[in-house]
Design a protein around this motif. Structure first.
Motif, PDB file in Angstrom:
ATOM      1  N   ILE A 156       0.855  -1.183   0.000  1.00  0.00           N
ATOM      2  CA  ILE A 156       0.000   0.000   0.000  1.00  0.00           C
ATOM      3  C   ILE A 156       0.896   1.240   0.000  1.00  0.00           C
ATOM      4  CG2 ILE A 156      -1.775   1.286   1.230  1.00  0.00           C
ATOM      5  CD1 ILE A 156      -2.603  -1.331   2.585  1.00  0.00           C
ATOM      6  N   PRO A 157       0.961   1.987  -1.089  1.00  0.00           N
ATOM      7  CA  PRO A 157       1.730   3.243  -1.079  1.00  0.00           C
ATOM      8  C   PRO A 157       1.117   4.215  -0.066  1.00  0.00           C
ATOM      9  CG  PRO A 157       1.143   2.592  -3.317  1.00  0.00           C
ATOM     10  CD  PRO A 157       0.325   1.736  -2.403  1.00  0.00           C
ATOM     11  N   CYS A 196      -0.700  -7.717   9.888  1.00  0.00           N
ATOM     12  CA  CYS A 196       0.494  -6.883  10.060  1.00  0.00           C
ATOM     13  C   CYS A 196       0.740  -5.997   8.848  1.00  0.00           C
ATOM     14  CB  CYS A 196       1.721  -7.768  10.295  1.00  0.00           C
ATOM     15  SG  CYS A 196       1.691  -8.646  11.872  1.00  0.00           S
ATOM     16  N   PHE A 197       1.268  -4.816   9.147  1.00  0.00           N
ATOM     17  CA  PHE A 197       1.633  -3.839   8.121  1.00  0.00           C
ATOM     18  C   PHE A 197       3.052  -3.370   8.441  1.00  0.00           C
ATOM     19  CE2 PHE A 197      -2.899  -3.793   8.705  1.00  0.00           C
ATOM     20  CZ  PHE A 197      -3.435  -3.676   7.430  1.00  0.00           C
ATOM     21  N   ARG A 212      -3.597   6.177   9.605  1.00  0.00           N
ATOM     22  CA  ARG A 212      -4.838   6.633   8.968  1.00  0.00           C
ATOM     23  C   ARG A 212      -5.226   5.739   7.789  1.00  0.00           C
ATOM     24  NH1 ARG A 212      -2.455  12.557   9.978  1.00  0.00           N
ATOM     25  NH2 ARG A 212      -3.692  13.074  11.846  1.00  0.00           N
ATOM     26  N   LEU A 213      -4.248   5.299   7.006  1.00  0.00           N
ATOM     27  CA  LEU A 213      -4.557   4.433   5.874  1.00  0.00           C
ATOM     28  C   LEU A 213      -5.061   3.069   6.335  1.00  0.00           C
ATOM     29  CD1 LEU A 213      -1.745   5.090   3.229  1.00  0.00           C
ATOM     30  CD2 LEU A 213      -4.161   5.728   3.119  1.00  0.00           C
ATOM     31  N   VAL A 214      -4.465   2.543   7.409  1.00  0.00           N
ATOM     32  CA  VAL A 214      -4.962   1.270   7.942  1.00  0.00           C
ATOM     33  C   VAL A 214      -6.414   1.418   8.371  1.00  0.00           C
ATOM     34  CG1 VAL A 214      -4.745  -0.369   9.856  1.00  0.00           C
ATOM     35  CG2 VAL A 214      -2.701   0.360   8.594  1.00  0.00           C
ATOM     36  N   ARG A 215      -6.741   2.507   9.051  1.00  0.00           N
ATOM     37  CA  ARG A 215      -8.125   2.719   9.485  1.00  0.00           C
ATOM     38  C   ARG A 215      -9.053   2.951   8.281  1.00  0.00           C
ATOM     39  NH1 ARG A 215      -6.107   5.342  14.677  1.00  0.00           N
ATOM     40  NH2 ARG A 215      -6.621   3.719  16.200  1.00  0.00           N
ATOM     41  N   ALA A 216      -8.518   3.508   7.213  1.00  0.00           N
ATOM     42  CA  ALA A 216      -9.342   3.740   6.033  1.00  0.00           C
ATOM     43  C   ALA A 216      -9.677   2.441   5.307  1.00  0.00           C
ATOM     44  CB  ALA A 216      -8.636   4.699   5.075  1.00  0.00           C
ATOM     45  N   GLN A 240      -8.673  12.465   7.410  1.00  0.00           N
ATOM     46  CA  GLN A 240      -9.658  12.895   8.390  1.00  0.00           C
ATOM     47  C   GLN A 240      -9.772  11.892   9.533  1.00  0.00           C
ATOM     48  OE1 GLN A 240     -10.825  15.995   7.861  1.00  0.00           O
ATOM     49  NE2 GLN A 240      -9.493  15.857   6.052  1.00  0.00           N
ATOM     50  N   LEU A 241      -9.142  10.734   9.386  1.00  0.00           N
ATOM     51  CA  LEU A 241      -9.211   9.684  10.402  1.00  0.00           C
ATOM     52  C   LEU A 241      -8.114   9.888  11.443  1.00  0.00           C
ATOM     53  CD1 LEU A 241      -9.840   6.675   8.001  1.00  0.00           C
ATOM     54  CD2 LEU A 241     -11.517   7.818   9.477  1.00  0.00           C
TER      55      LEU A 241
END
Length: 332
Positions: free
Chosen positions: A44-45, A129-130, A157-161, A205-206
């Motif tokens: 994920i970029p 995992c990330f 934020r991207l993980v939550r998105a 926004q997260l």
């Protein structure tokens, strides 16, 4: 190997305390022979297009293979122009997520020791995992002192998105950082709402607030006498003022919203003294924030999950997982 720590890493990181050499590391010294193990999972970029503060000439990615065994990877990465999250999914997901933050003195990333190998035991326990491949501040980026924090905030934020895609509970997102990656995990835990970049899309926004921060043999203070000078200088630049050093020190940033913190270090760590962990533990106690600290007599630095059973510090993954269960992060 000394105290379970690869001597090559100890020597290189130790040299960083005297000179910022890691930022210019090349693949000239890479060990010939081993082929990299293939790891599966999407990438994920972090940023659409160039990251914030990109230099005119982007750094060129380099991978140094430190292992001499074809079945065993030990890669160090520099030249990260496109920071990313490398996803490692479990066979059965318990709904939790851990963003893994490798160390390397802010001069390189120890991808396998503090990324892939950590993802293996966590995914076996149902954790998605990330692995965060974050930018290195000394590679030409503007506002170098906040470059890694920009990537760390964006990663959470991207993980939550994308919780729906990966079956994650957005309230069960932890970070686990090692050495300088521990400093970044601690910075994220104490500076999650600090504006360090201009929002680029709806994900921004997260919240960037982690629900648990694990910090393993971490760099914490950039100001105290026990700081790791190489990490400090790679992050802030040489000659940073005392005010800048204090502003970058995790223990000075603890407040009433700091999430639970888990700390592990060894008293024989000759590179990043255990005083770093103690400083943060005491700061957490002073603010009445939940904190768990495990100090071991032996272990050295950079041990990851490579310690033999004869060294008690090898149990830290079980302790971290148990801590996460008590805080409602892990279920298995």
């Amino acid at each position: 190997m000394t105290d379970g720590v690869p001597t090559s890493r100890r020597a290189l990181l130790g040299g960083m305390a005297a000179a910022g050499l890691v930022a210019t590391m090349s693949t000239n010294k890479a060990v010939a022979g081993p082929t990299a193990i293939t790891y599966s999972g999407p990438t994920i970029p972090l940023w659409p297009g160039k990251p914030p503060g990109a230099p005119a000439n982007l750094p060129v990615r380099k991978v140094e293979q430190r292992s001499t065994d074809a079945a065993f990877d030990d890669r160090w990465i520099t030249g990260i122009a496109s920071p990313s999250l490398e996803v490692r999914r479990p066979a059965y997901a318990d709904g939790s997520a851990v963003i893994l933050i490798p160390g390397g003195g802010y001069g390189f990333l120890a991808l396998d020791n503090e990324g892939e190998e950590q993802a293996r035991w966590l995914t076996e326990r149902g954790v998605t995992c990330f692995i965060l491949l974050y930018r290195l501040p000394g590679e030409g980026w503007a506002n170098r002192a906040t470059v890694p924090l920009q990537d760390a905030q964006r990663a959470v934020r991207l993980v939550r998105a994308r919780v729906g895609e990966f079956g994650i509970d957005p309230k069960r997102v932890a970070v686990l950082g090692f050495s300088a990656g521990g400093h970044l995990a601690g910075s994220l835990a104490t500076r999650f709402d600090e504006v360090v970049y201009t929002p680029v899309d709806s994900a921004d926004q997260l919240p960037a607030h982690p629900d648990l921060a694990g910090m393993i043999y971490p760099v914490v203070s950039l100001s105290a006498p026990f700081t790791h000078a190489g990490s400090r200088d790679n992050l802030l630049g040489k000659g940073a003022s005392e005010a800048q050093r204090r502003a970058g020190s995790v223990e000075t940033r603890v407040n009433g919203r700091t999430p639970p913190v888990f700390l592990t270090a060894s008293s024989d760590d000759g590179l990043v003294p255990i005083g770093n962990s103690l400083a943060l533990y005491n700061a957490m106690l002073a603010r009445q924030r939940p904190a768990e600290f495990h100090g071991f007599d032996k272990g050295g630095h950079g041990f990851g999950v490579r310690l033999p059973d004869s060294i008690p510090a090898h149990v830290w993954p079980d302790l971290f997982h148990a801590c996460g269960k008590r805080h409602g992060i892990f279920m298995a």
